[in-house]
Design an enzyme around this catalytic site. Structure first.
Site, short mmCIF file in Angstrom:
data_model
loop_
_atom_site.label_atom_id
_atom_site.label_comp_id
_atom_site.label_asym_id
_atom_site.label_seq_id
_atom_site.Cartn_x
_atom_site.Cartn_y
_atom_site.Cartn_z
N ARG A 1 -14.24 -6.87 0.46
CA ARG A 1 -13.46 -6.68 1.69
C ARG A 1 -12.81 -5.29 1.67
O ARG A 1 -12.23 -4.86 0.68
CB ARG A 1 -12.39 -7.77 1.81
CG ARG A 1 -11.45 -7.64 3.02
CD ARG A 1 -10.15 -6.96 2.66
NE ARG A 1 -9.19 -6.95 3.76
CZ ARG A 1 -8.06 -6.26 3.75
NH1 ARG A 1 -7.75 -5.51 2.71
NH2 ARG A 1 -7.25 -6.29 4.77
N VAL A 2 -12.92 -4.55 2.76
CA VAL A 2 -12.24 -3.26 2.90
C VAL A 2 -11.23 -3.40 4.03
O VAL A 2 -11.57 -3.94 5.09
CB VAL A 2 -13.25 -2.13 3.20
CG1 VAL A 2 -12.51 -0.83 3.51
CG2 VAL A 2 -14.18 -1.91 2.01
N GLY A 3 -10.01 -2.93 3.79
CA GLY A 3 -8.96 -3.01 4.81
C GLY A 3 -8.84 -1.74 5.63
O GLY A 3 -9.75 -0.90 5.65
N ASP A 4 -7.70 -1.59 6.27
CA ASP A 4 -7.45 -0.45 7.14
C ASP A 4 -7.21 0.85 6.37
O ASP A 4 -7.49 1.93 6.87
CB ASP A 4 -6.20 -0.72 7.99
CG ASP A 4 -4.99 -1.02 7.11
OD1 ASP A 4 -5.12 -1.80 6.15
OD2 ASP A 4 -3.91 -0.45 7.37
N GLY B 1 -4.03 -5.42 7.50
CA GLY B 1 -5.01 -4.40 7.81
C GLY B 1 -5.91 -4.67 9.00
O GLY B 1 -6.27 -3.75 9.74
N THR C 1 0.84 -1.19 0.00
CA THR C 1 0.00 0.00 0.00
C THR C 1 0.88 1.25 0.00
O THR C 1 2.01 1.21 0.48
CB THR C 1 -0.86 -0.05 1.28
OG1 THR C 1 -1.76 -1.12 1.15
CG2 THR C 1 -1.61 1.24 1.54
N THR D 1 0.28 1.22 7.14
CA THR D 1 -0.30 0.04 6.52
C THR D 1 0.38 -1.21 7.03
O THR D 1 1.30 -1.15 7.82
CB THR D 1 -0.23 0.13 4.98
OG1 THR D 1 -0.97 -0.96 4.42
CG2 THR D 1 1.20 0.05 4.49
N1 ASP Z 1 -3.13 -2.64 4.56
C1 ASP Z 1 -3.68 -3.05 3.33
C2 ASP Z 1 -4.97 -3.79 3.57
O1 ASP Z 1 -5.07 -4.51 4.56
C3 ASP Z 1 -2.83 -3.90 2.48
C4 ASP Z 1 -1.41 -3.92 2.81
O2 ASP Z 1 -0.69 -2.99 2.50
O3 ASP Z 1 -1.00 -4.89 3.41
O4 ASP Z 1 -5.84 -3.66 2.75
#
Ligand code: ASP
Length: 277
Positions: free
Chosen positions: A172-175, A198, A144, A195
């Site tokens: 799916r939505v992450g952090d 997440g 990310t 990041t």
């Molecule tokens: N943090 C991001 C997510 O979980 C992906 C990553 O960079 O690991 O969507």
């Protein structure tokens, strides 16, 4: 952009747009693919002066999710739009929509096929120790992008953009695009983009946690280290963070094997600082 008098919001949008366009990263073109083979992007931008924020989740037809996030920040009373509704909203404001295939690389098709074969064979990722060691490869897939900036007026801003995790379930939505999780900015404390895996970052609302430490008087350098230590101590999480306060003090920390970062100030050129360690 900042040296020409641009705002911190303009600067983080510009920096993140460059990284979205670069297929090295998990943002925009070149992102990891969902289990169905699509790029599905999330992004957030936040202005530390006004506390206005704009987020988009699960967008597939936008070339630059961070630019869509800025439209939400500036043109809507709402904070977050998802999926086709987000795409329609930015299109109504003049943003071109693209075909999702323009964001998909053969490299990522091959990576997805490999991840799905590994998952079918019950193999796990060997990159991480701790709780993540037992997880499938997609939980260890990072890349990310994000940026934080302080402008001449003393205003902070932050932005984060991602294609999420490899082989993620559509929807799916992450952090990264959740306010206070993968991104936060408040002139009274700090601006951050972070990041990693997440789900642990979301559970700790880690971006806001880090900014609050700075607001309480901790220097960004120490607050960045403390945030990553807290992530690991509480949930055995892995990640990386950049943190900046209104005095221009910054912190950079990660417990992933690597994190690429760069710094630009009036005195230091970004090219002199690019790191991947
Ligand atoms: N943090 C991001 C997510 O979980 C992906 C990553 O960079 O690991 O969507």
């Amino acid at each position: 952009m900042l040296s020409r008098g641009g705002t911190s919001v303009e600067a983080v949008e510009a920096a993140v747009s460059v990284m979205e366009e670069d297929d090295t990263f998990d943002a925009g073109r070149g992102s990891f693919l969902t289990s169905e083979g699509h790029v599905q992007c999330d992004a957030l931008m936040m202005c530390g002066k006004t506390l206005r924020a704009g987020g988009v989740g699960c967008v597939e037809r936008v070339r630059h999710a961070v630019q869509a996030a800025r439209l939400v920040l500036e043109k809507s009373p709402h904070v977050y739009f998802v999926g086709p509704g987000a795409e329609d909203f930015v299109h109504s404001l003049g943003m071109d929509l693209i075909d999702n295939s323009e964001l998909v690389l053969d490299r990522e098709r091959a990576r997805l096929a490999e991840a799905q074969e590994r998952a079918a064979a019950g193999l796990q990722d060997a990159t991480f120790s701790g709780d993540e060691a037992g997880l499938p490869a997609e939980f260890a897939s990072h890349d990310t992008v994000g940026a934080v900036a302080l402008d001449r007026e003393g205003n902070l801003a932050a932005a984060t953009s991602t294609g999420g995790t490899l082989n993620k379930t559509p929807g799916r939505v992450g952090d990264s695009s959740l306010i206070g999780c993968g991104c936060y900015a408040d002139n009274e404390s700090a601006a951050t983009s972070l990041t990693g895996w997440g789900e642990p970052i979301m559970k700790l609302v880690l971006g806001k946690w880090a900014c609050d430490r700075v607001g309480e008087g901790t220097a960004p350098e120490a607050a960045a280290r403390e945030s990553i230590a807290y992530l690991h101590r509480r949930l055995k999480g892995h990640g990386g963070i950049i943190l900046l306060d209104r005095k221009g003090r910054y912190g950079i920390a990660h417990n992933t094997p690597q994190m690429a970062w760069a710094l630009r100030t009036e005195q230091i050129k970004a090219a002199d600082t690019v790191r991947s360690a």
